[in-house]
Design a protein around this motif. Structure first.
Motif, PDB file in Angstrom:
ATOM      1  N   PHE A   1       0.696  -1.217   0.156  1.00 34.20           N
ATOM      2  CA  PHE A   1      -0.767  -0.105   0.155  1.00 34.20           C
ATOM      3  C   PHE A   1       0.590   1.824   0.282  1.00 34.20           C
ATOM      4  CE2 PHE A   1      -2.714   2.776   2.239  1.00 34.20           C
ATOM      5  CZ  PHE A   1      -4.054   2.769   1.436  1.00 34.20           C
ATOM      6  N   GLY A   2       1.782   1.554   1.095  1.00 37.61           N
ATOM      7  CA  GLY A   2       3.160   2.059   0.519  1.00 37.61           C
ATOM      8  C   GLY A   2       3.911   2.785  -0.054  1.00 37.61           C
ATOM      9  N   ALA A   3       3.952   1.870  -0.533  1.00 37.90           N
ATOM     10  CA  ALA A   3       4.490   2.277  -3.018  1.00 37.90           C
ATOM     11  C   ALA A   3       3.821   2.243  -3.695  1.00 37.90           C
ATOM     12  CB  ALA A   3       5.090   0.252  -2.898  1.00 37.90           C
ATOM     13  N   LEU A   4       2.105   1.863  -3.995  1.00 40.84           N
ATOM     14  CA  LEU A   4       1.101   2.419  -4.094  1.00 40.84           C
ATOM     15  C   LEU A   4       0.876   3.854  -3.979  1.00 40.84           C
ATOM     16  CD1 LEU A   4      -1.345  -0.237  -4.120  1.00 40.84           C
ATOM     17  CD2 LEU A   4       0.383  -0.205  -6.435  1.00 40.84           C
ATOM     18  N   LEU A   5       1.282   4.366  -2.432  1.00 39.38           N
ATOM     19  CA  LEU A   5       1.396   5.609  -2.928  1.00 39.38           C
ATOM     20  C   LEU A   5       2.064   6.389  -2.704  1.00 39.38           C
ATOM     21  CD1 LEU A   5      -0.498   5.663   1.317  1.00 39.38           C
ATOM     22  CD2 LEU A   5      -1.969   5.834  -0.607  1.00 39.38           C
ATOM     23  N   LYS A   6       3.301   5.810  -2.601  1.00 42.42           N
ATOM     24  CA  LYS A   6       4.494   6.355  -3.340  1.00 42.42           C
ATOM     25  C   LYS A   6       4.179   7.159  -4.947  1.00 42.42           C
ATOM     26  CE  LYS A   6       9.363   7.107  -4.367  1.00 42.42           C
ATOM     27  NZ  LYS A   6      10.815   6.265  -3.892  1.00 42.42           N
ATOM     28  N   ILE A   7       3.496   5.894  -6.170  1.00 41.68           N
ATOM     29  CA  ILE A   7       3.500   6.614  -7.000  1.00 41.68           C
ATOM     30  C   ILE A   7       2.598   7.415  -7.718  1.00 41.68           C
ATOM     31  CG2 ILE A   7       2.889   5.400  -9.769  1.00 41.68           C
ATOM     32  CD1 ILE A   7       3.967   3.090  -8.682  1.00 41.68           C
ATOM     33  N   PHE A   8       1.395   7.092  -6.481  1.00 42.16           N
ATOM     34  CA  PHE A   8       0.053   8.128  -6.365  1.00 42.16           C
ATOM     35  C   PHE A   8       0.473  10.313  -5.828  1.00 42.16           C
ATOM     36  CE2 PHE A   8      -3.613  10.121  -3.849  1.00 42.16           C
ATOM     37  CZ  PHE A   8      -4.221  10.207  -5.023  1.00 42.16           C
ATOM     38  N   PHE A   9       1.437  10.085  -4.678  1.00 38.38           N
ATOM     39  CA  PHE A   9       2.167  11.413  -4.848  1.00 38.38           C
ATOM     40  C   PHE A   9       3.387  11.553  -6.024  1.00 38.38           C
ATOM     41  CE2 PHE A   9       0.027  10.351  -0.927  1.00 38.38           C
ATOM     42  CZ  PHE A   9      -0.558  11.528  -0.492  1.00 38.38           C
ATOM     43  N   ALA A  10       4.106  11.049  -6.113  1.00 42.56           N
ATOM     44  CA  ALA A  10       5.669  11.617  -7.018  1.00 42.56           C
ATOM     45  C   ALA A  10       4.862  11.739  -8.483  1.00 42.56           C
ATOM     46  CB  ALA A  10       6.027  10.114  -6.788  1.00 42.56           C
ATOM     47  N   VAL A  11       3.977  10.548  -8.960  1.00 44.85           N
ATOM     48  CA  VAL A  11       3.717  10.400 -10.714  1.00 44.85           C
ATOM     49  C   VAL A  11       1.973  11.069 -10.756  1.00 44.85           C
ATOM     50  CG1 VAL A  11       3.100   9.428 -12.428  1.00 44.85           C
ATOM     51  CG2 VAL A  11       5.192   8.905 -11.297  1.00 44.85           C
ATOM     52  N   ALA A  12       1.601  10.395 -10.382  1.00 44.40           N
ATOM     53  CA  ALA A  12      -0.507  10.147 -10.784  1.00 44.40           C
ATOM     54  C   ALA A  12      -1.111  11.227 -11.003  1.00 44.40           C
ATOM     55  CB  ALA A  12      -0.511   8.973 -10.161  1.00 44.40           C
ATOM     56  N   HIS A  13      -0.742  12.681 -10.246  1.00 48.48           N
ATOM     57  CA  HIS A  13      -1.589  13.527  -9.414  1.00 48.48           C
ATOM     58  C   HIS A  13      -0.997  14.504  -8.707  1.00 48.48           C
ATOM     59  CE1 HIS A  13      -2.495  12.307  -5.699  1.00 48.48           C
ATOM     60  NE2 HIS A  13      -2.989  13.170  -5.302  1.00 48.48           N
ATOM     61  N   ASP A  14      -1.195  15.877  -8.543  1.00 52.72           N
ATOM     62  CA  ASP A  14      -0.687  16.698  -8.019  1.00 52.72           C
ATOM     63  C   ASP A  14      -1.869  16.999  -6.262  1.00 52.72           C
ATOM     64  OD1 ASP A  14       0.107  19.176  -6.621  1.00 52.72           O
ATOM     65  OD2 ASP A  14      -0.082  20.700  -8.596  1.00 52.72           O
ATOM     66  N   PRO A  15      -0.804  16.357  -5.497  1.00 53.81           N
ATOM     67  CA  PRO A  15      -1.202  17.028  -3.615  1.00 53.81           C
ATOM     68  C   PRO A  15      -1.787  17.637  -3.836  1.00 53.81           C
ATOM     69  CG  PRO A  15       0.540  15.942  -3.830  1.00 53.81           C
ATOM     70  CD  PRO A  15       0.831  16.071  -4.992  1.00 53.81           C
ATOM     71  N   THR A  16      -1.266  19.045  -4.052  1.00 51.90           N
ATOM     72  CA  THR A  16      -1.867  20.243  -3.731  1.00 51.90           C
ATOM     73  C   THR A  16      -2.587  20.767  -4.072  1.00 51.90           C
ATOM     74  OG1 THR A  16      -0.350  22.107  -5.014  1.00 51.90           O
ATOM     75  CG2 THR A  16       0.860  20.606  -3.320  1.00 51.90           C
ATOM     76  N   GLN A  17      -3.380  20.546  -5.444  1.00 49.95           N
ATOM     77  CA  GLN A  17      -4.933  21.203  -5.989  1.00 49.95           C
ATOM     78  C   GLN A  17      -6.194  20.386  -4.977  1.00 49.95           C
ATOM     79  OE1 GLN A  17      -4.952  21.371 -10.057  1.00 49.95           O
ATOM     80  NE2 GLN A  17      -2.422  22.255 -10.216  1.00 49.95           N
ATOM     81  N   LEU A  18      -6.741  21.626  -4.683  1.00 50.21           N
ATOM     82  CA  LEU A  18      -7.765  21.262  -4.260  1.00 50.21           C
ATOM     83  C   LEU A  18      -9.155  21.133  -5.265  1.00 50.21           C
ATOM     84  CD1 LEU A  18      -8.852  21.642  -1.154  1.00 50.21           C
ATOM     85  CD2 LEU A  18      -9.204  23.898  -0.584  1.00 50.21           C
ATOM     86  N   ASN A  19      -9.737  20.354  -4.826  1.00 52.01           N
ATOM     87  CA  ASN A  19     -10.918  20.125  -5.309  1.00 52.01           C
ATOM     88  C   ASN A  19     -10.041  20.467  -7.232  1.00 52.01           C
ATOM     89  OD1 ASN A  19     -12.600  19.385  -3.119  1.00 52.01           O
ATOM     90  ND2 ASN A  19     -13.128  21.225  -3.198  1.00 52.01           N
ATOM     91  N   ARG A  20      -9.581  20.259  -7.400  1.00 47.21           N
ATOM     92  CA  ARG A  20      -9.353  20.234  -8.962  1.00 47.21           C
ATOM     93  C   ARG A  20      -7.926  19.316  -9.545  1.00 47.21           C
ATOM     94  NH1 ARG A  20      -7.072  25.831 -10.585  1.00 47.21           N
ATOM     95  NH2 ARG A  20      -7.109  25.038 -12.682  1.00 47.21           N
ATOM     96  N   GLN A  21      -7.939  19.419 -10.734  1.00 50.91           N
ATOM     97  CA  GLN A  21      -6.480  18.218 -11.170  1.00 50.91           C
ATOM     98  C   GLN A  21      -6.469  19.070 -12.942  1.00 50.91           C
ATOM     99  OE1 GLN A  21      -3.915  16.567 -10.267  1.00 50.91           O
ATOM    100  NE2 GLN A  21      -4.946  16.678  -8.154  1.00 50.91           N
ATOM    101  N   GLY A  22      -5.456  20.797 -12.537  1.00 47.18           N
ATOM    102  CA  GLY A  22      -5.469  20.801 -13.807  1.00 47.18           C
ATOM    103  C   GLY A  22      -6.397  21.318 -14.511  1.00 47.18           C
ATOM    104  N   ASN A  23      -6.786  21.687 -15.486  1.00 45.37           N
ATOM    105  CA  ASN A  23      -8.496  21.968 -15.598  1.00 45.37           C
ATOM    106  C   ASN A  23      -9.322  21.566 -15.112  1.00 45.37           C
ATOM    107  OD1 ASN A  23      -6.965  24.181 -16.964  1.00 45.37           O
ATOM    108  ND2 ASN A  23      -6.417  23.233 -19.079  1.00 45.37           N
ATOM    109  N   ASP A  24      -8.986  20.309 -14.608  1.00 48.40           N
ATOM    110  CA  ASP A  24     -10.890  19.617 -14.595  1.00 48.40           C
ATOM    111  C   ASP A  24     -11.199  19.949 -12.892  1.00 48.40           C
ATOM    112  OD1 ASP A  24     -10.818  18.125 -16.287  1.00 48.40           O
ATOM    113  OD2 ASP A  24      -9.103  16.618 -15.702  1.00 48.40           O
ATOM    114  N   LEU A  25     -11.892  20.628 -12.607  1.00 53.70           N
ATOM    115  CA  LEU A  25     -12.835  21.571 -11.475  1.00 53.70           C
ATOM    116  C   LEU A  25     -13.474  21.172 -11.065  1.00 53.70           C
ATOM    117  CD1 LEU A  25     -12.479  25.182 -12.995  1.00 53.70           C
ATOM    118  CD2 LEU A  25     -10.511  23.431 -12.090  1.00 53.70           C
ATOM    119  N   GLY A  26     -13.623  20.097  -9.462  1.00 50.63           N
ATOM    120  CA  GLY A  26     -15.598  19.966  -9.056  1.00 50.63           C
ATOM    121  C   GLY A  26     -14.505  19.918  -8.206  1.00 50.63           C
TER     122      GLY A  26
END
Length: 208
Positions: free
Chosen positions: A97-122
């Motif tokens: 689980f921890g190894a999957l979380l590393k990929i989640f935070f390192a590659v899969a998304h931006d964990p500092t964006q609140l209720n959005r990812q790039g131009n995807d809002l909500g």
């Protein structure tokens, strides 16, 4: 420094994201466990995890809301409590689980964006870890605290920890979407660069 989350303005190298200090023990025998993560559009997150060794399957879906509104058209209004999520089935003898979380935070998304990812809002695009039990909650909370203490991103992590009540599988046409539509503009511009970064920085965890 390389731009990890293209188009978001956040710049951090995957090399700066450490492994989780707190993790589940690696199993001595093959098995099947589940992790449910929300990191923006599920097409992008799914594309990353399908490349990872030890991942047995990835299913796109919705969590955080009721069964009555767990469909793509309704979730996209942003008026339900759902997030677009991926349900990752993994073998705990090959990854954790921890190894999957590393990929989640390192590659899969931006964990500092609140209720959005790039131009995807909500809120349907929020950053969240849907924990299935106390162990997953403990590991996820400890990892977020570890990353914040190390000031990896230079901004607070807004990833939510939410108890997993239900997972609703998304419509069939959403499954394995990036692999089936590699030339679609959104996939080529958003999903595939994340897959490229996984391959570049985490070659040791890729499926052979």
């Amino acid at each position: 420094m390389s731009s990890l989350f293209g188009g978001t303005g956040l710049r951090v190298s995957p090399r700066d994201v450490p492994a989780a200090v707190v993790d589940e023990p690696r199993s001595a025998t093959p098995g099947r466990k589940l992790a449910v993560l929300a990191g923006g559009c599920f097409w992008c997150v799914e594309a990353v995890y399908r490349e990872v060794d030890g991942v047995l399957d990835v299913v796109n879906g919705y969590s955080g809301g009721s069964a009555e509104t767990a469909d793509y058209k309704t979730v996209c209004t942003g008026r339900t409590e759902h997030a677009e999520v991926v349900q990752i089935a993994y073998d705990p003898s090959r990854t954790s689980f921890g190894a999957l979380l590393k990929i989640f935070f390192a590659v899969a998304h931006d964990p500092t964006q609140l209720n959005r990812q790039g131009n995807d809002l909500g809120t349907q695009y929020r950053s969240a870890i849907f924990y299935a039990d106390d162990e997953q909650q403990r590991i996820a909370r400890a990892y977020i605290e570890q990353l914040d203490a190390a000031q990896v991103y230079g901004a607070p992590i807004v990833t939510r920890l939410e108890k997993l009540d239900d997972f609703f599988e998304a419509e069939a046409y959403h499954q394995n979407y990036a692999a089936l539509h590699p030339n679609e503009g959104y996939i080529a511009g958003v999903a595939l660069p994340k897959v490229d970064k996984l391959r570049r920085y985490f070659g040791e965890v890729l499926k052979r």
